[in-house]
Design an enzyme around this catalytic site. Structure first.
Site, mmCIF file in Angstrom:
data_model
loop_
_atom_site.group_PDB
_atom_site.id
_atom_site.type_symbol
_atom_site.label_atom_id
_atom_site.label_comp_id
_atom_site.label_asym_id
_atom_site.label_seq_id
_atom_site.Cartn_x
_atom_site.Cartn_y
_atom_site.Cartn_z
ATOM 1 N N CYS A 156 2.394 38.306 21.112
ATOM 2 C CA CYS A 156 3.593 38.390 21.027
ATOM 3 C C CYS A 156 4.286 38.872 22.103
ATOM 4 O O CYS A 156 4.180 39.790 22.630
ATOM 5 C CB CYS A 156 3.543 39.140 19.634
ATOM 6 S SG CYS A 156 5.177 39.364 19.164
ATOM 7 N N ARG B 287 -3.640 21.178 27.218
ATOM 8 C CA ARG B 287 -4.921 21.685 27.944
ATOM 9 C C ARG B 287 -5.888 22.216 26.691
ATOM 10 O O ARG B 287 -6.958 22.009 26.932
ATOM 11 C CB ARG B 287 -4.260 22.973 28.647
ATOM 12 C CG ARG B 287 -3.613 22.599 30.032
ATOM 13 C CD ARG B 287 -3.459 23.683 31.083
ATOM 14 N NE ARG B 287 -4.830 24.009 31.550
ATOM 15 C CZ ARG B 287 -5.252 25.365 32.031
ATOM 16 N NH1 ARG B 287 -4.124 26.413 32.046
ATOM 17 N NH2 ARG B 287 -6.022 25.509 32.516
ATOM 18 N N ALA C 115 -21.450 22.470 41.154
ATOM 19 C CA ALA C 115 -22.038 23.966 40.432
ATOM 20 C C ALA C 115 -23.249 23.709 39.389
ATOM 21 O O ALA C 115 -24.094 24.174 39.369
ATOM 22 C CB ALA C 115 -20.997 24.804 39.822
ATOM 23 N N ASN D 89 -11.164 31.722 35.064
ATOM 24 C CA ASN D 89 -11.015 30.594 34.052
ATOM 25 C C ASN D 89 -10.613 31.298 32.665
ATOM 26 O O ASN D 89 -11.203 32.181 32.339
ATOM 27 C CB ASN D 89 -12.538 30.042 33.846
ATOM 28 C CG ASN D 89 -12.885 29.279 35.150
ATOM 29 O OD1 ASN D 89 -12.108 28.897 35.921
ATOM 30 N ND2 ASN D 89 -14.180 28.618 34.901
ATOM 31 N N CYS E 97 4.708 35.132 15.767
ATOM 32 C CA CYS E 97 4.073 36.456 15.378
ATOM 33 C C CYS E 97 4.086 36.720 13.866
ATOM 34 O O CYS E 97 5.015 36.556 13.265
ATOM 35 C CB CYS E 97 4.343 37.378 16.157
ATOM 36 S SG CYS E 97 3.586 39.028 15.735
ATOM 37 N N HIS F 211 -8.135 36.231 34.109
ATOM 38 C CA HIS F 211 -6.857 35.617 33.825
ATOM 39 C C HIS F 211 -6.448 35.133 32.444
ATOM 40 O O HIS F 211 -5.564 34.567 31.917
ATOM 41 C CB HIS F 211 -6.588 34.299 34.450
ATOM 42 C CG HIS F 211 -6.326 34.529 35.972
ATOM 43 N ND1 HIS F 211 -6.774 33.398 37.054
ATOM 44 C CD2 HIS F 211 -6.399 35.554 36.951
ATOM 45 C CE1 HIS F 211 -6.748 33.965 38.200
ATOM 46 N NE2 HIS F 211 -6.185 35.135 38.330
ATOM 47 N N CYS G 209 5.977 40.171 13.329
ATOM 48 C CA CYS G 209 7.073 40.880 13.662
ATOM 49 C C CYS G 209 8.070 39.613 13.818
ATOM 50 O O CYS G 209 9.299 39.492 14.285
ATOM 51 C CB CYS G 209 7.384 41.612 14.912
ATOM 52 S SG CYS G 209 7.137 40.713 16.544
HETATM 53 P P1 NAD Z 1 -8.658 25.643 41.847
HETATM 54 O O1 NAD Z 1 -8.417 24.552 41.060
HETATM 55 O O2 NAD Z 1 -7.785 26.403 42.758
HETATM 56 O O3 NAD Z 1 -9.972 25.587 42.828
HETATM 57 C C1 NAD Z 1 -10.982 24.680 42.220
HETATM 58 C C2 NAD Z 1 -12.415 24.731 43.244
HETATM 59 O O4 NAD Z 1 -13.483 24.305 42.677
HETATM 60 C C3 NAD Z 1 -11.934 24.145 44.529
HETATM 61 O O5 NAD Z 1 -12.368 25.364 45.637
HETATM 62 C C4 NAD Z 1 -12.843 22.830 44.498
HETATM 63 O O6 NAD Z 1 -13.414 22.466 45.726
HETATM 64 C C5 NAD Z 1 -14.048 23.713 43.783
HETATM 65 N N1 NAD Z 1 -14.933 22.343 42.925
HETATM 66 C C6 NAD Z 1 -14.161 21.285 42.115
HETATM 67 N N2 NAD Z 1 -15.228 20.750 41.498
HETATM 68 C C7 NAD Z 1 -16.437 21.559 41.531
HETATM 69 C C8 NAD Z 1 -17.719 21.585 41.045
HETATM 70 N N3 NAD Z 1 -17.993 20.218 40.362
HETATM 71 N N4 NAD Z 1 -18.511 22.397 41.600
HETATM 72 C C9 NAD Z 1 -18.166 23.455 42.481
HETATM 73 N N5 NAD Z 1 -17.094 23.491 43.044
HETATM 74 C C10 NAD Z 1 -16.052 22.597 42.456
HETATM 75 O O7 NAD Z 1 -9.128 26.830 40.641
HETATM 76 P P2 NAD Z 1 -9.422 28.241 40.992
HETATM 77 O O8 NAD Z 1 -9.809 28.844 42.295
HETATM 78 O O9 NAD Z 1 -10.192 28.881 39.942
HETATM 79 O O10 NAD Z 1 -7.993 29.217 40.449
HETATM 80 C C11 NAD Z 1 -6.690 28.523 40.138
HETATM 81 C C12 NAD Z 1 -6.175 28.868 38.784
HETATM 82 O O11 NAD Z 1 -6.580 27.871 38.065
HETATM 83 C C13 NAD Z 1 -7.015 30.117 38.027
HETATM 84 O O12 NAD Z 1 -5.827 30.969 38.035
HETATM 85 C C14 NAD Z 1 -7.480 29.737 36.709
HETATM 86 O O13 NAD Z 1 -6.909 30.483 35.732
HETATM 87 C C15 NAD Z 1 -6.687 28.238 36.549
HETATM 88 N N6 NAD Z 1 -7.333 27.273 35.772
HETATM 89 C C16 NAD Z 1 -8.628 27.546 35.161
HETATM 90 C C17 NAD Z 1 -9.439 26.185 34.396
HETATM 91 C C18 NAD Z 1 -10.279 26.797 33.441
HETATM 92 O O14 NAD Z 1 -10.469 27.653 32.641
HETATM 93 N N7 NAD Z 1 -11.288 25.708 33.198
HETATM 94 C C19 NAD Z 1 -8.864 25.053 34.819
HETATM 95 C C20 NAD Z 1 -8.013 24.680 35.865
HETATM 96 C C21 NAD Z 1 -7.316 25.808 36.235
HETATM 97 ZN ZN ZN Z 2 4.895 40.578 17.028
#
Ligand code: NAD
Ligand code: ZN
Length: 245
Positions: free
Chosen positions: A128, A71, A232, A103, A148, A120, A151
């Site tokens: 640690c 990731r 988005a 995110n 770490c 999150h 420690c």
């Molecule tokens: P999710 O994966 O459950 O849902 C993603 C949402 O985004 C869906 O509803 C989907 O329809 C929508 N989507 C997809 N492409 C899009 C676009 N181009 N424009 C607008 N909307 C779009 O993710 P979530 O609801 O954020 O939650 C799940 C968990 O996943 C969270 O805890 C998060 O920490 C983690 N996560 C984070 C990342 C990151 O940091 N980029 C990536 C993957 C998962």
């Molecule tokens: Zn430590």
């Protein structure tokens, strides 16, 4: 999106005194970072829910760190997109503004957002398991298993995993922002993960106007006052173009 609907929402944004925003993996999908529930969300046939848990880390920390290295590699060269930048710009135009993100990629901060709650955690921080010290670590790949400096305890990602409790002050600050806003934007989140999912109801209970932006309908769509279907990176900048001066 109909021009009339867009204009009405832009007017609401222009009139808003306090704006609170909730973002999820969908906003970063347009930067090339896969969502968990999208088709690219799998790694070696593991689902995120099977790896992003304290039990998985206890059972096999090496496997969990290997997944985080994958990731980290995925995210390391990715840049914020127009939606991240439009939100950072909106923040600069408003007195009362909070951006709550689920995110962990850190892209909102890179885009310039400062009134930011990373609910999150952040993939570029480690914690640690013994002394709880949190440090930044941008190594790609990170050494497996990382320890770490203080420690020598085992380090874990500074991320709130499935089944773990969120950092209470962040939840409280977020809840206050959604209760106190008159306009809420919900961008690219499936609305499944709690408590983020309940923030929409909280804002609605306090009479906020809720605008959702997503490529598909979600659990939040029924409650939202407006649903703008689209990516988005296209919709958010178009929506926030309005001149507030
Ligand atoms: P999710 O994966 O459950 O849902 C993603 C949402 O985004 C869906 O509803 C989907 O329809 C929508 N989507 C997809 N492409 C899009 C676009 N181009 N424009 C607008 N909307 C779009 O993710 P979530 O609801 O954020 O939650 C799940 C968990 O996943 C969270 O805890 C998060 O920490 C983690 N996560 C984070 C990342 C990151 O940091 N980029 C990536 C993957 C998962
Ligand atoms: Zn430590």
């Amino acid at each position: 999106m109909e021009a009339k609907q867009l204009q009405e929402i832009q007017e609401k944004i222009a009139a808003a005194k306090a704006v609170a925003v909730l973002t999820g993996a969908g906003i970063s999908a347009d930067s090339g970072i896969p969502t968990f529930r999208g088709e690219d969300g799998l790694w070696r046939n593991f689902r995120a829910e099977d790896l992003a848990t304290p039990e998985a880390f206890e059972r096999d920390p090496r496997l969990v760190w290997e997944w985080y290295n994958w990731r980290r590699e995925l995210i390391a060269d990715k840049q914020p997109n127009a939606a991240h930048y439009a939100l950072a710009d909106l923040e600069r135009r408003l007195e009362a503004f909070v951006l709550v993100t689920q995110n962990v990629d850190g892209l909102h901060a890179v885009a310039g957002s400062r009134k930011l709650i990373e609910l999150h955690g952040n993939i570029w921080k480690v914690r640690c398991t013994q002394c709880e010290a949190v440090t930044e670590n941008r190594d790609v790949p990170i050494v497996i298993l990382p320890h770490c400096m203080r420690c020598h305890g085992l380090l874990r990602p500074h991320i709130v995993w499935f089944g773990e409790v969120l950092y209470a002050p962040d939840v409280l600050k977020s809840a206050r922002a959604f209760e106190g806003c008159d306009l809420m934007l919900v961008i690219g989140t499936s609305g499944i993960v709690q408590p983020a999912a309940s923030f929409v109801s909280l804002a609605k209970d306090h009479k906020a106007f809720v605008v959702e932006i997503n490529v598909a309908e979600t659990a939040a769509s029924l409650e939202a006052d407006a649903l703008l279907l689209g990516r988005a990176a296209d919709v958010v900048p178009q929506l926030l173009m309005a001149d507030r001066s």
